[in-house]
Design a protein around this motif. Structure first.
Motif, mmCIF file in Angstrom:
data_model
loop_
_atom_site.group_PDB
_atom_site.id
_atom_site.type_symbol
_atom_site.label_atom_id
_atom_site.label_comp_id
_atom_site.label_asym_id
_atom_site.label_seq_id
_atom_site.Cartn_x
_atom_site.Cartn_y
_atom_site.Cartn_z
ATOM 1 N N VAL A 13 53.265 61.858 36.485
ATOM 2 C CA VAL A 13 54.118 60.669 36.589
ATOM 3 C C VAL A 13 54.089 60.135 38.018
ATOM 4 C CG1 VAL A 13 56.513 59.888 36.593
ATOM 5 C CG2 VAL A 13 55.644 61.251 34.678
ATOM 6 N N ALA A 14 54.235 61.042 38.990
ATOM 7 C CA ALA A 14 54.224 60.627 40.394
ATOM 8 C C ALA A 14 52.898 59.959 40.738
ATOM 9 C CB ALA A 14 54.470 61.831 41.297
ATOM 10 N N LEU A 15 51.794 60.549 40.243
ATOM 11 C CA LEU A 15 50.475 60.007 40.521
ATOM 12 C C LEU A 15 50.333 58.594 39.940
ATOM 13 C CD1 LEU A 15 47.681 60.529 41.700
ATOM 14 C CD2 LEU A 15 47.005 61.583 39.551
ATOM 15 N N VAL A 16 50.802 58.439 38.701
ATOM 16 C CA VAL A 16 50.709 57.126 38.052
ATOM 17 C C VAL A 16 51.540 56.094 38.813
ATOM 18 C CG1 VAL A 16 51.326 55.822 35.993
ATOM 19 C CG2 VAL A 16 50.149 58.012 35.762
ATOM 20 N N VAL A 17 52.750 56.486 39.221
ATOM 21 C CA VAL A 17 53.615 55.570 39.983
ATOM 22 C C VAL A 17 52.903 55.110 41.251
ATOM 23 C CG1 VAL A 17 55.723 55.442 41.369
ATOM 24 C CG2 VAL A 17 55.786 56.455 39.080
ATOM 25 N N LEU A 18 52.300 56.072 41.954
ATOM 26 C CA LEU A 18 51.591 55.749 43.190
ATOM 27 C C LEU A 18 50.415 54.811 42.915
ATOM 28 C CD1 LEU A 18 51.131 58.766 45.596
ATOM 29 C CD2 LEU A 18 51.958 56.492 46.111
ATOM 30 N N LEU A 19 49.689 55.098 41.827
ATOM 31 C CA LEU A 19 48.522 54.283 41.496
ATOM 32 C C LEU A 19 48.944 52.861 41.157
ATOM 33 C CD1 LEU A 19 46.338 56.794 39.450
ATOM 34 C CD2 LEU A 19 45.967 55.938 41.765
ATOM 35 N N PHE A 29 42.013 47.907 44.597
ATOM 36 C CA PHE A 29 42.153 49.362 44.674
ATOM 37 C C PHE A 29 41.328 50.039 43.585
ATOM 38 C CE2 PHE A 29 44.219 53.436 43.892
ATOM 39 C CZ PHE A 29 44.348 53.922 45.172
ATOM 40 N N PHE A 30 41.353 49.421 42.400
ATOM 41 C CA PHE A 30 40.650 50.034 41.278
ATOM 42 C C PHE A 30 39.231 49.501 41.116
ATOM 43 C CE2 PHE A 30 44.969 51.188 40.096
ATOM 44 C CZ PHE A 30 44.753 52.510 39.751
ATOM 45 N N HIS A 31 38.816 48.675 42.071
ATOM 46 C CA HIS A 31 37.477 48.120 41.970
ATOM 47 C C HIS A 31 36.428 49.207 42.198
ATOM 48 C CE1 HIS A 31 34.384 45.061 42.121
ATOM 49 N NE2 HIS A 31 33.913 45.636 43.208
ATOM 50 N N VAL A 32 35.581 49.413 41.211
ATOM 51 C CA VAL A 32 34.513 50.407 41.329
ATOM 52 C C VAL A 32 33.208 49.720 41.042
ATOM 53 C CG1 VAL A 32 33.552 52.517 40.363
ATOM 54 C CG2 VAL A 32 36.031 52.270 40.611
ATOM 55 N N GLU A 33 32.221 49.932 41.897
ATOM 56 C CA GLU A 33 30.933 49.307 41.600
ATOM 57 C C GLU A 33 29.800 50.313 41.684
ATOM 58 O OE1 GLU A 33 29.636 46.261 44.208
ATOM 59 O OE2 GLU A 33 30.519 47.187 45.971
ATOM 60 N N GLY A 41 33.866 52.890 45.547
ATOM 61 C CA GLY A 41 35.190 52.313 45.315
ATOM 62 C C GLY A 41 36.275 53.217 45.885
ATOM 63 N N THR A 42 37.459 52.645 46.006
ATOM 64 C CA THR A 42 38.555 53.390 46.597
ATOM 65 C C THR A 42 38.918 54.624 45.766
ATOM 66 O OG1 THR A 42 39.375 51.232 47.249
ATOM 67 C CG2 THR A 42 40.832 53.094 47.608
ATOM 68 N N VAL A 43 38.928 54.443 44.437
ATOM 69 C CA VAL A 43 39.286 55.556 43.577
ATOM 70 C C VAL A 43 38.276 56.696 43.725
ATOM 71 C CG1 VAL A 43 39.801 56.249 41.228
ATOM 72 C CG2 VAL A 43 40.335 53.939 41.982
ATOM 73 N N VAL A 44 37.002 56.321 43.868
ATOM 74 C CA VAL A 44 35.972 57.336 44.068
ATOM 75 C C VAL A 44 36.225 58.085 45.382
ATOM 76 C CG1 VAL A 44 33.499 57.754 44.227
ATOM 77 C CG2 VAL A 44 34.349 55.911 42.786
ATOM 78 N N ASP A 45 36.649 57.339 46.410
ATOM 79 C CA ASP A 45 36.961 57.963 47.699
ATOM 80 C C ASP A 45 38.092 58.963 47.567
ATOM 81 O OD1 ASP A 45 35.021 56.591 48.945
ATOM 82 O OD2 ASP A 45 36.318 55.035 49.789
ATOM 83 N N VAL A 46 39.107 58.567 46.795
ATOM 84 C CA VAL A 46 40.238 59.471 46.611
ATOM 85 C C VAL A 46 39.752 60.783 45.999
ATOM 86 C CG1 VAL A 46 42.324 59.886 45.264
ATOM 87 C CG2 VAL A 46 42.018 57.697 46.413
ATOM 88 N N PHE A 47 38.910 60.672 44.980
ATOM 89 C CA PHE A 47 38.373 61.874 44.341
ATOM 90 C C PHE A 47 37.526 62.666 45.323
ATOM 91 C CE2 PHE A 47 39.664 60.458 40.175
ATOM 92 C CZ PHE A 47 39.775 61.652 39.487
ATOM 93 N N ASN A 48 36.685 61.949 46.060
ATOM 94 C CA ASN A 48 35.753 62.615 46.968
ATOM 95 C C ASN A 48 36.491 63.368 48.062
ATOM 96 O OD1 ASN A 48 33.492 63.410 48.274
ATOM 97 N ND2 ASN A 48 32.791 61.383 48.867
ATOM 98 N N GLN A 281 46.130 63.189 48.074
ATOM 99 C CA GLN A 281 45.123 62.322 48.649
ATOM 100 C C GLN A 281 45.482 60.850 48.437
ATOM 101 O OE1 GLN A 281 42.746 63.868 50.412
ATOM 102 N NE2 GLN A 281 42.363 61.822 51.209
ATOM 103 N N THR A 282 46.021 60.535 47.241
ATOM 104 C CA THR A 282 46.430 59.157 46.975
ATOM 105 C C THR A 282 47.561 58.750 47.916
ATOM 106 O OG1 THR A 282 45.964 59.647 44.669
ATOM 107 C CG2 THR A 282 47.017 57.559 45.128
ATOM 108 N N LEU A 283 48.499 59.683 48.121
ATOM 109 C CA LEU A 283 49.615 59.412 49.029
ATOM 110 C C LEU A 283 49.087 59.137 50.438
ATOM 111 C CD1 LEU A 283 52.721 59.383 49.259
ATOM 112 C CD2 LEU A 283 52.613 61.790 49.868
#
Lengths: 329, 321
Positions: A13-19, A29-33, A41-48, A281-283
């Motif tokens: 829930v916390a993760l979804v709220v932050l996203l 933020f959610f743009h992935v190419e 993309g930013t989300v990929v960076d968060v994972f990485n 990492q998202t935080l």
């Protein structure tokens, strides 16, 4: 509401709220190419970035905390393994040997922690505190307190390359998490770890080699820290003995606790820790995007970790009745 | 009876012995090491650590731990630099306020630990994040403190002859150690701290104020950490948000080397005093030598810490059998 009782719910829930906040506050933020055969993309960076340090450290830390212990030395062990790997490739060793040497020494240091705790009987916080101080010293001594830059493409690939479009660390760490979780839950090992953390004496009387279990989890924690240190060094093509892993043990503990593994031990959730690491990492990234200085970022992190702990605390649980009690396993 | 007494004081004697041996070895190895000036500088250099370590000793005696001390010290230094330099507070008021903030912060941590039953290391770890982050909020970089009061205080002190001056920093350190010994061994609060660390359940059953004692211990430690920050600004005339990184480890190490048992209930403030001097001597030796890698300071502190813990284990095992 059985779903609400799962420990995984609140970090998710916390993760979804932050996203959602990020999706609104920073467009794209959610743009992935797809470029040059890999995802960007930013989300990929968060994972990485999340995989490279917090998730990896949290894997080992989860098992350590499940046995009722804690490992404060992971940051220092990162520095040691990063330094060793960097010095090895500079000495002309092939990448596999360099990484192997770093991981080997890191695992050994983890096992020393385990020996001090399981055989000598030191408190985990103290044994690993000693290793935290001495390990950082060892890393500085090995490198003469100097940064060790290196030029080795295969080592750099470990942190910056891609497999099937995904960054190598993500594949590596998620793979390790899945294998670890599978092994622990498909064999009795996970049960032994939880039993040791729940009641060491009873477990021993029931025939579990609790000493061996402890030794193994600290060794594994050292291994994870070692891999993380190698990836950190590989990421910038240099090992900085003073900076690598500094205060990262706190990140690992944050990820584990936020993921729903209780600090008192006896129960663990690897999936929770993975989510906890992503949350962290998202935080971190959110704060960065909102122009919060990196040095100030610990403040909101501290607030979140305290809030999570308060939610876990027996006193608050008692007050809010049985609804928030965990399900008896 | 005599033997029990001897074995109880054994860690303290071992600490004293190590200190003397270190000094003797350094005196033999380096010219001019055994001089009043070197000893005085050691005291000046380590005064802030000494004060922080006294607070840490009380926390460990009560069975807890406080990882936030280094960050609280750092916050204090930038707070002082800010309110004195930018906002024009008078220095003594600012110092009092700083120590007050430290006490308040410690009280809050103690309350969370006691009321919510969250492990002390976790609460103070979060406290460490919080205080360090707030230090960077106040000032992201080192700030010089310019104040007539500071200049004046720097010249004051107790003359020791030969042109040596016991300045305010080390003087406060010695006073804090003495006060700590009195509080630990001569007051009701001190006895409660030992009782709490020895066995919390027993302490509660005896009707001792467990909650108030725990909150008090962390308040004391927070106050000492802030006072350490004040002393550090006296020595360096600046505030720095990065100061005191790793200080918590040094303070814990000093207490343990001085014979305080990490599980609580047993130890001495005086032992911590000796522990700080041992760590200070190692640092002085490294400074003196110049050719030794400073990394040895960490390895030596880690090794010493481990050695003394093992010694305590050995003694505990003997006294049980």
């Amino acid at each position: 509401m059985k779903v609400l009782r799962s420990t995984l719910v609140w970090p998710l829930v916390a993760l979804v709220v932050l996203l959602v906040f990020n999706a609104v506050a920073s467009p794209g933020f959610f743009h992935v190419e797809w470029k040059d055969g890999r995802l960007f993309g930013t989300v990929v960076d968060v994972f990485n970035q999340g995989a490279r340090v917090p998730m990896l450290l949290a894997l080992g830390m989860t098992l350590v905390i499940a046995t009722g212990g804690v490992d404060l030395s992971v940051g220092s062990i990162m520095a040691v393994s990063g330094a060793v790997a960097a010095m090895q490739v500079n000495a002309g060793a092939p990448m596999v040997q360099a990484v192997g040497a770093g991981l080997g020494l890191a695992t050994l240091l983890g096992l020393v922690n385990g020996l001090l705790i399981a055989r000598v009987g030191l408190q985990p916080i103290i044994a690993t505190l000693v290793m935290m101080v001495a390990g950082r010293g060892l890393a500085m001594l090995l490198t003469g307190s100097q940064m060790v830059p290196f030029a080795n493409r295969s080592l750099t690939w470990l942190a910056n390359g891609s497999v099937g479009g995904l960054p190598v660390p993500v594949v590596l760490v998620l793979g390790l998490a899945v294998v670890t979780g599978w092994v622990l839950r498909r064999t009795a090992a996970g049960l032994f770890i939880e039993a040791t953390g729940d009641n060491e004496k009873a477990s021993r009387l029931a025939g579990i080699q609790t000493g061996g279990v402890r030794l193994a989890v600290y060794g594994f924690s050292g291994f994870c820290a070692g891999l993380s240190g190698v990836l950190e060094a590989a990421n910038i093509s240099a090992a900085d003995p003073a900076r690598i892993g500094d205060t990262r043990e706190l990140d690992a503990i944050f990820a584990v606790v936020a993921g729903g593994t209780a600090l008192t031990g006896g129960r663990f959730s690897l999936a929770g820790s993975v989510v906890g690491a992503l949350l962290l990492q998202t935080l971190t990234l959110t704060l960065y995007n909102q122009n919060v200085a990196p040095a100030v970022a610990p403040v909101p992190k501290a607030v979140v970790i305290l809030a999570v702990c308060l939610l876990h605390s027996p006193r608050l649980r008692a007050r809010f009745g049985k609804r928030t009690q965990p399900v008896a396993a | 009876m005599n033997r029990i007494f001897a074995s109880r004081l054994l860690p303290l004697m071992a600490t004293g012995l190590v200190l003397v041996a270190l000094f003797a070895a350094a005196g033999a190895g380096y010219e001019n090491f055994l001089s009043a000036r070197v000893v005085l500088n050691l005291f000046k250099d380590r005064a802030f650590l000494g004060v922080v370590a006294v607070g840490m000793t009380f926390v460990i005696l009560s069975g807890g731990i406080d990882l936030s001390v280094g960050a609280v010290m750092a916050f204090t230094t930038v707070f002082l630099a800010k309110v004195i330099g930018t906002m024009g507070w008078s220095a003594p008021v600012a110092m009092l306020a700083a120590v007050g903030i430290g006490v308040g912060f410690g009280m809050f941590q103690g309350w969370v630990i006691h009321f919510f039953r969250i492990p002390a290391f976790l609460v103070t770890l979060a406290g460490m994040f919080l205080a360090r982050g707030m230090a960077f909020v106040v000032s992201p970089r080192s700030v010089e403190i310019r104040s007539a009061f500071y200049d004046d205080l720097g010249e004051r002190g107790v003359p020791l002859g030969e042109g040596l001056l016991l300045t305010v920093g080390p003087l406060v350190y010695l006073v804090v150690v003495a006060a700590g010994m009195v509080v630990a061994h001569g007051t009701r609060f001190g006895r409660n701290v030992y009782a709490l660390g020895g066995n919390e359940a027993s302490a509660a059953l005896m009707g001792l104020p467990v909650g108030a004692t725990r909150v008090g211990v962390y308040a004391l430690c927070g106050g000492c950490a802030a006072l350490g920050g004040v002393i550090s600004t006296l020595a360096l005339s600046s505030g720095d948000p990065t100061r005191g990184t790793g200080l918590e480890l040094d303070a814990i190490a000093a207490a343990v080397i001085g014979g305080t048992v990490l599980t609580g209930g047993r130890g001495w403030v005086f032992g911590t005093f000796l522990g700080v001097l041992i760590l200070g001597t190692i640092k002085t030796i490294l400074d003196f030598d110049g050719s030794l890698d400073p990394a040895w300071l960490r390895i030596a502190s880690g090794g010493l810490l481990l050695g003394f813990i093992l010694l305590q284990k050995l003694i505990a095992r003997q006294s049980v059998s």
